[in-house]
Design an enzyme around this catalytic site. Structure first.
Site, mmCIF file in Angstrom:
data_model
loop_
_atom_site.group_PDB
_atom_site.id
_atom_site.type_symbol
_atom_site.label_atom_id
_atom_site.label_comp_id
_atom_site.label_asym_id
_atom_site.label_seq_id
_atom_site.Cartn_x
_atom_site.Cartn_y
_atom_site.Cartn_z
ATOM 1 C CG ASP A 114 2.477 -1.977 9.365
ATOM 2 O OD1 ASP A 114 2.491 -3.196 9.064
ATOM 3 O OD2 ASP A 114 2.755 -1.081 8.559
ATOM 4 N NE ARG A 172 -2.545 0.882 3.578
ATOM 5 C CZ ARG A 172 -3.324 1.202 4.598
ATOM 6 N NH1 ARG A 172 -4.632 1.230 4.439
ATOM 7 N NH2 ARG A 172 -2.821 1.442 5.780
ATOM 8 C CB THR A 190 -1.859 7.258 -3.246
ATOM 9 O OG1 THR A 190 -1.295 5.937 -3.288
ATOM 10 C CG2 THR A 190 -0.904 8.243 -3.905
ATOM 11 C CG ASP A 250 5.967 -2.343 10.220
ATOM 12 O OD1 ASP A 250 6.410 -2.876 9.187
ATOM 13 O OD2 ASP A 250 5.794 -1.121 10.346
HETATM 14 C C1 PRP Z 1 -1.360 -3.823 4.940
HETATM 15 C C2 PRP Z 1 -2.180 -5.059 5.257
HETATM 16 C C3 PRP Z 1 -3.030 -5.210 4.029
HETATM 17 C C4 PRP Z 1 -3.272 -3.771 3.629
HETATM 18 C C5 PRP Z 1 -4.627 -3.359 4.113
HETATM 19 O O1 PRP Z 1 -0.312 -4.172 4.128
HETATM 20 O O2 PRP Z 1 -1.399 -6.186 5.506
HETATM 21 O O3 PRP Z 1 -2.398 -5.900 2.968
HETATM 22 O O4 PRP Z 1 -2.279 -2.975 4.287
HETATM 23 O O5 PRP Z 1 -4.904 -2.066 3.731
HETATM 24 P P1 PRP Z 1 -5.985 -1.701 2.629
HETATM 25 O O6 PRP Z 1 -7.215 -2.507 2.936
HETATM 26 O O7 PRP Z 1 -6.196 -0.230 2.838
HETATM 27 O O8 PRP Z 1 -5.418 -2.009 1.280
HETATM 28 P P2 PRP Z 1 0.853 -3.159 3.685
HETATM 29 O O9 PRP Z 1 0.515 -2.504 2.377
HETATM 30 O O10 PRP Z 1 1.178 -2.249 4.819
HETATM 31 O O11 PRP Z 1 2.045 -4.137 3.347
HETATM 32 P P3 PRP Z 1 2.842 -5.162 4.296
HETATM 33 O O12 PRP Z 1 1.885 -6.313 4.586
HETATM 34 O O13 PRP Z 1 3.972 -5.581 3.437
HETATM 35 O O14 PRP Z 1 3.254 -4.447 5.548
#
Ligand code: PRP
Length: 213
Positions: free
Chosen positions: A199, A103, A107, A202
């Site tokens: 997160d 993500r 944005t 993390d």
């Molecule tokens: C987080 C989470 C989901 C997403 C959810 O991942 O694990 O994949 O955000 O958010 P959304 O519903 O608004 O799309 P992230 O993009 O932080 O990546 P990561 O799992 O690598 O930390």
């Protein structure tokens, strides 16, 4: 909100409380996700079809059932890996696919960076796993990617859902069944689930030396 299955169980609630706690260290966080995933997998797999099968026991012949089609697991990187192990334990025959979705923190739009989906996903039910459903952008993009690759029989599993994400998925994918262990209040201005757990990626994988304890 529709097609939302809130999986409630005293053990899930108990473990979710520990999972959400900001003082819970990474090692325990990983174990808790495993436990909760295993408890959830019982409900998530409830609608799978079975076919009759005759089994020779040491004593006689038994009329039994087996899964008509073993589901394919697809996990969204990175945080989805944290939940994958529990589903693999329960479904050791299941092929596993990976979708890399990051993500964009400004944005909030998901950006795809990796895809490896077993061909069985086109003919077998798919369980799509990501612990967090926030705006729904990542899940929507993952499902759109699966559809574009001929994958249509999909359910989505998360630990935490925000109402905004559920509504977005309902609008984009009206048939999609969504399983979650908790439905939270809202998203904050950074797109984080409130109260949430922070997160997930993390917390599963760590960010610095403070996590090594
Ligand atoms: C987080 C989470 C989901 C997403 C959810 O991942 O694990 O994949 O955000 O958010 P959304 O519903 O608004 O799309 P992230 O993009 O932080 O990546 P990561 O799992 O690598 O930390």
């Amino acid at each position: 909100m529709k097609n939302l299955h809130l999986i409630e169980h005293p053990l899930i609630r108990h473990k979710m409380a520990r999972l959400r706690d900001k003082e819970t260290p990474m090692a325990e966080f990983r174990r808790l996700i495993d436990d909760i995933g295993l408890l959830m997998s019982y409900e998530v797999t409830r609608e799978l079809s079975t076919v009759p099968v005759e089994v020779e026991t040491p004593v006689g012949r038994a009329q039994c059932n087996r899964l008509a089609k073993v589901p394919v697991l697809v996990t969204i990187l990175r945080a989805g890996i944290g939940m994958l192990n529990s589903f693999m334990q329960l479904l050791p025959e299941s092929p596993v696919g990976f979708l890399g979705m990051q993500r964009n923190e400004e944005t909030l739009q998901p950006e795809s960076y990796f895809s490896k989906i077993p061909s069985a996903a086109r003919t077998h039910p798919v369980i799509l796993i990501d612990p967090m459903l926030a705006t729904g952008g990542s899940a929507d993009a993952a499902i759109a990617h699966l559809h574009a690759n001929g994958v249509h029989d999909v359910v989505f599993v998360c630990l935490l859902a925000a109402p905004e994400g559920v509504k977005a998925l309902n609008a984009k994918h009206p048939e999609l069944q969504i399983y979650t262990a908790a439905l939270d209040d809202r998203l904050n201005e950074h797109g984080f689930i409130v109260p949430g757990l922070g997160d997930a990626g993390d917390r599963v994988f760590g960010t610095g030396t403070d996590d090594i304890r």
